[in-house]
Write an enzyme that holds these catalytic residues in place. Structure first.
Site, short mmCIF file in Angstrom:
data_model
loop_
_atom_site.label_atom_id
_atom_site.label_comp_id
_atom_site.label_asym_id
_atom_site.label_seq_id
_atom_site.Cartn_x
_atom_site.Cartn_y
_atom_site.Cartn_z
N ARG A 1 -73.54 16.89 38.80
CA ARG A 1 -73.49 18.25 39.37
C ARG A 1 -73.78 19.21 38.23
O ARG A 1 -72.88 19.56 37.45
CB ARG A 1 -72.15 18.55 40.03
N ASP B 1 -67.14 27.67 38.40
CA ASP B 1 -67.70 26.39 37.98
C ASP B 1 -68.36 26.47 36.62
O ASP B 1 -68.51 25.46 35.95
CB ASP B 1 -68.70 25.90 39.02
N ASN C 1 -69.97 30.58 40.78
CA ASN C 1 -68.92 30.03 41.66
C ASN C 1 -69.55 29.76 43.02
O ASN C 1 -70.72 30.06 43.25
CB ASN C 1 -67.74 31.01 41.77
N LYS C 2 -68.78 29.20 43.92
CA LYS C 2 -69.28 28.81 45.22
C LYS C 2 -70.07 29.93 45.89
O LYS C 2 -69.69 31.09 45.82
CB LYS C 2 -68.10 28.40 46.11
N ARG D 1 -64.28 17.02 43.92
CA ARG D 1 -65.00 18.25 43.64
C ARG D 1 -64.03 19.26 43.02
O ARG D 1 -62.82 19.09 43.08
CB ARG D 1 -65.60 18.85 44.92
N GLY D 2 -64.60 20.29 42.40
CA GLY D 2 -63.80 21.30 41.73
C GLY D 2 -63.90 21.14 40.23
O GLY D 2 -63.75 20.04 39.69
N ALA D 3 -64.18 22.27 39.56
CA ALA D 3 -64.52 22.21 38.13
C ALA D 3 -63.50 21.46 37.27
O ALA D 3 -63.87 20.54 36.54
CB ALA D 3 -64.74 23.63 37.60
N GLN E 1 -65.01 24.39 52.75
CA GLN E 1 -63.94 24.02 51.83
C GLN E 1 -62.72 24.91 52.01
O GLN E 1 -61.59 24.49 51.74
CB GLN E 1 -64.43 24.08 50.38
#
Length: 364
Positions: free
Chosen positions: A87, A239, A249-250, A53-55, A198
């Site tokens: 995603r 993201d 973003n999150k 995970r993570g852009a 996270q």
């Protein structure tokens, strides 16, 4: 580059055929275990389960996924479509997929030569992400020095933006690490980041490995930290950044931006140019991923924290409007204030661009 005992991801070629090895982030911080991916459905599952995970790292994983499909003789077009949709909010994923597909097609679109071209492009993107992380860390640290002269920063971050979201040092966390290594970090406040934690599981794990002074707090405690004057700046990742500068973003990021504005605290976004999507006009046009409700209603499978049958609202991301963003730090320069023209100008610069002075910050 970050010193992970197990790399975030790596390509391997055992006798039975090429594979992609991923550090399974769902097992952290308890275990550092690699997940072996042999095909695109397996990679899509790993992406959707947040094992990877993570852009920035999703872009690299997407490129390697195309290379994996090509090397193993699967349909590259089908593979690319399923990967790009794994995603939907994370624009880097589609960016990496598109780069590898373009290289594959330019080399003939079939056979070993085309497969090798896709792999070479994935490896090139891999190298670029390492370099870009270092550049963003340096520019972000310089920006903090301009915004907050004197150092000894108390930084608040959300979700995870370190080596785990990158094949390099990360984005926002890399800025905090650079400040720490320069003796300029007083405290890193780490939001736990509900519902999948996270921050508590991953950012705290990375901060501990770095020997950084950090404190984990529940997401709802952020307001009290601002009110007590304990936050000098908010530093987060992204993201997707729309053409007008709106930042997806999150979930929980938007609330921090509102708090930062109310308390007069800089709100800084750190993300590579590949996260900027000039084809998405504004925040309202960003497709927000909705995740399963059980992530909210259960601490773990079979461990409920809500009544049986309770419904849950679980968007993976929220959108922060550009007027709440102090600056966007990219590997090609710092954008401030944030708007379409300045973002587009930064995106048009070459990767080799070196700012003449002042971080390459773009003002009026």
């Amino acid at each position: 580059m970050a010193d992970l005992r197990v790399p975030t991801l790596r390509w391997a070629e055992p006798p039975e055929g090429p594979v992609l090895l991923l550090l399974d982030q769902t097992r952290l911080p308890s275990e550092e275990v690699e997940l072996t991916v042999t095909d695109v459905p397996g990679l899509v599952a790993a992406i959707q389960s947040l094992a990877v995970r993570g852009a920035p790292v999703l872009g690299v994983a997407g490129a390697y996924g195309v290379a994996l499909a090509a090397a193993r003789g699967f349909d590259v077009g089908d593979a690319a479509r399923s990967l790009a949709e794994a995603r939907p909010t994370a624009v880097n994923l589609g960016y990496g997929v598109a780069r590898a597909v373009a290289a594959h097609e330019a080399a003939g679109g079939a056979g070993e030569v085309a497969a090798a071209a896709a792999l070479a492009e994935a490896r090139a993107l891999h190298r670029e992400e390492v370099e870009d992380s270092e550049r963003m860390a340096a520019l972000g640290r310089e920006l903090l020095g301009e915004l907050l002269p004197g150092g000894r920063y108390r930084l608040l971050t959300h979700c995870n933006t370190g080596a785990l979201v990158s094949v390099g040092g990360g984005t926002a966390f890399a800025v905090a690490r650079a400040a720490h290594r320069a003796g300029e970090l007083r405290r890193l406040w780490v939001d736990e980041t509900r519902p999948l934690l996270q921050g508590a599981r991953l950012t705290a794990w990375e901060a501990a490995r770095e020997g950084m002074p950090y404190t984990v707090q529940v997401d709802g405690a952020a307001g009290s930290l601002f009110a007590a004057g304990e936050v000098d700046a908010v530093v987060v990742g992204a993201d997707r950044i729309a053409a007008d500068g709106a930042v997806a973003n999150k979930i929980g990021t938007y609330g921090l931006a509102v708090l930062a504005r109310h308390h007069g605290v800089p709100f800084v976004v750190v993300a590579p140019v590949s996260t900027v999507d000039l084809g998405t006009p504004d925040g309202a046009a960003i497709r927000i991923e909705q995740r399963p409700g059980h992530e909210v209603t259960e601490l773990a499978p079979g461990v409920p924290v809500a009544p049986v049958g309770a419904q849950a609202y679980n968007p993976a991301f929220d959108v922060t409007p550009p007027e709440l963003v102090t600056a966007v730090v990219t590997e090609r320069g710092v954008v401030a204030p944030v708007d379409h023209g300045r973002l587009a100008e930064v995106c048009s610069r070459s990767r080799s661009y070196e700012a003449p002075s002042g971080n390459g910050m773009m003002g009026p």
